[in-house]
Design a protein around this motif. Structure first.
Motif, mmCIF file in Angstrom:
data_model
loop_
_atom_site.group_PDB
_atom_site.id
_atom_site.type_symbol
_atom_site.label_atom_id
_atom_site.label_comp_id
_atom_site.label_asym_id
_atom_site.label_seq_id
_atom_site.Cartn_x
_atom_site.Cartn_y
_atom_site.Cartn_z
ATOM 1 N N ALA A 112 0.832 -1.208 0.000
ATOM 2 C CA ALA A 112 0.000 0.000 0.000
ATOM 3 C C ALA A 112 0.863 1.255 0.000
ATOM 4 C CB ALA A 112 -0.927 -0.009 1.209
ATOM 5 N N LEU A 113 1.928 1.276 0.797
ATOM 6 C CA LEU A 113 2.824 2.434 0.827
ATOM 7 C C LEU A 113 3.479 2.645 -0.529
ATOM 8 C CD1 LEU A 113 4.510 2.005 4.336
ATOM 9 C CD2 LEU A 113 2.899 3.800 3.643
ATOM 10 N N GLU A 114 3.866 1.553 -1.160
ATOM 11 C CA GLU A 114 4.509 1.625 -2.478
ATOM 12 C C GLU A 114 3.590 2.283 -3.508
ATOM 13 O OE1 GLU A 114 5.594 -1.829 -5.530
ATOM 14 O OE2 GLU A 114 6.784 -1.896 -3.691
ATOM 15 N N ARG A 115 2.306 2.099 -3.341
ATOM 16 C CA ARG A 115 1.317 2.650 -4.281
ATOM 17 C C ARG A 115 0.693 3.954 -3.762
ATOM 18 N NH1 ARG A 115 1.432 -2.705 -4.345
ATOM 19 N NH2 ARG A 115 1.438 -3.815 -6.323
ATOM 20 N N SER A 116 1.237 4.512 -2.679
ATOM 21 C CA SER A 116 0.752 5.778 -2.095
ATOM 22 C C SER A 116 -0.736 5.723 -1.755
ATOM 23 C CB SER A 116 1.044 6.953 -3.023
ATOM 24 O OG SER A 116 2.421 7.086 -3.242
ATOM 25 N N ILE A 117 -1.150 4.612 -1.171
ATOM 26 C CA ILE A 117 -2.548 4.446 -0.781
ATOM 27 C C ILE A 117 -2.817 5.285 0.470
ATOM 28 C CG2 ILE A 117 -4.272 2.775 0.053
ATOM 29 C CD1 ILE A 117 -3.536 2.352 -2.878
ATOM 30 N N ASN A 118 -3.947 5.985 0.464
ATOM 31 C CA ASN A 118 -4.386 6.762 1.620
ATOM 32 C C ASN A 118 -5.146 5.813 2.543
ATOM 33 O OD1 ASN A 118 -5.997 8.299 3.403
ATOM 34 N ND2 ASN A 118 -5.925 10.054 2.031
ATOM 35 N N PHE A 119 -4.484 5.360 3.608
ATOM 36 C CA PHE A 119 -5.064 4.379 4.516
ATOM 37 C C PHE A 119 -6.381 4.864 5.117
ATOM 38 C CE2 PHE A 119 -0.699 3.096 4.269
ATOM 39 C CZ PHE A 119 -0.715 1.709 4.384
ATOM 40 N N SER A 120 -6.435 6.122 5.534
ATOM 41 C CA SER A 120 -7.647 6.653 6.158
ATOM 42 C C SER A 120 -8.823 6.620 5.194
ATOM 43 C CB SER A 120 -7.413 8.089 6.639
ATOM 44 O OG SER A 120 -6.491 8.101 7.688
ATOM 45 N N GLN A 121 -8.585 7.006 3.949
ATOM 46 C CA GLN A 121 -9.681 7.022 2.967
ATOM 47 C C GLN A 121 -10.164 5.616 2.661
ATOM 48 O OE1 GLN A 121 -11.152 9.981 1.750
ATOM 49 N NE2 GLN A 121 -12.676 8.424 1.386
ATOM 50 N N VAL A 122 -9.224 4.670 2.509
ATOM 51 C CA VAL A 122 -9.609 3.284 2.232
ATOM 52 C C VAL A 122 -10.430 2.722 3.388
ATOM 53 C CG1 VAL A 122 -8.709 0.940 1.919
ATOM 54 C CG2 VAL A 122 -7.690 2.846 0.660
ATOM 55 N N LEU A 123 -10.005 2.981 4.609
ATOM 56 C CA LEU A 123 -10.741 2.478 5.765
ATOM 57 C C LEU A 123 -12.131 3.110 5.850
ATOM 58 C CD1 LEU A 123 -10.933 0.764 8.304
ATOM 59 C CD2 LEU A 123 -9.738 2.583 9.543
ATOM 60 N N GLN A 124 -12.224 4.412 5.610
ATOM 61 C CA GLN A 124 -13.528 5.077 5.632
ATOM 62 C C GLN A 124 -14.454 4.488 4.576
ATOM 63 O OE1 GLN A 124 -13.527 9.463 5.739
ATOM 64 N NE2 GLN A 124 -11.397 9.335 6.431
ATOM 65 N N ASP A 125 -13.924 4.314 3.350
ATOM 66 C CA ASP A 125 -14.735 3.754 2.268
ATOM 67 C C ASP A 125 -15.194 2.337 2.599
ATOM 68 O OD1 ASP A 125 -14.354 6.122 0.888
ATOM 69 O OD2 ASP A 125 -12.812 5.309 -0.456
ATOM 70 N N ALA A 126 -14.301 1.528 3.141
ATOM 71 C CA ALA A 126 -14.638 0.144 3.485
ATOM 72 C C ALA A 126 -15.684 0.089 4.600
ATOM 73 C CB ALA A 126 -13.378 -0.612 3.888
ATOM 74 N N LEU A 127 -15.529 0.929 5.609
ATOM 75 C CA LEU A 127 -16.502 0.948 6.701
ATOM 76 C C LEU A 127 -17.877 1.401 6.212
ATOM 77 C CD1 LEU A 127 -14.340 2.334 9.640
ATOM 78 C CD2 LEU A 127 -15.389 0.067 9.496
#
Length: 134
Positions: A112-127
């Motif tokens: 995820a870091l390698e692809r510059s994933i925004n962890f907070s946004q992914v978690l919000q979207d998943a929730l």
């Protein structure tokens, strides 16, 4: 008991040459200031909302506002009735962000870091998807 939508409290605006306008709420024993009257009023409204929201949340008694005509003032002071619309204050507090710690496999974190994933946004979207919130 239903909470009021709007509160009105007297504030004392104090004018001193070369200084910000001081604003004091005698009923709530809190103060703020502003560089001009508009700024002082906006600061007073914000402070009033924060203080009253805190009292509501803590279940404390909210003091009755003193009538403007009963406010004692000096020559460089003016009494101003300040109001605050609490539904918007309450909603803003509900939407505040909170931090959560999550645990995930190291390989997934690295990918995820390698692809510059925004962890907070992914978690919000998943929730939101998991909770069917849109």
């Amino acid at each position: 008991m239903k909470k009021p939508e709007r509160y009105f409290y007297p504030a004392v605006f104090t004018y001193e040459p070369g200084q910000e306008i001081a604003v004091f709420f005698p009923d709530l024993d809190c103060a703020t200031s502003g560089v001009n009257e508009d700024d002082a009023l906006l600061s007073a409204r914000e402070l009033l909302g924060v203080v009253l929201f805190g009292l509501e949340e803590d279940g404390e008694e909210i003091p009755a506002p003193t009538p403007l005509s009963n406010i004692a003032m000096e020559a460089n002071e003016r009494a101003v009735l300040v109001d605050v619309y609490m539904p918007s204050v309450r909603q803003a507090r509900v939407n505040r962000s909170v931090s959560r710690t999550v645990t995930l496999p190291a390989w997934l974190n690295a990918a995820a870091l390698e692809r510059s994933i925004n962890f907070s946004q992914v978690l919000q979207d998943a929730l939101k998807a998991q909770l069917h919130l849109g």
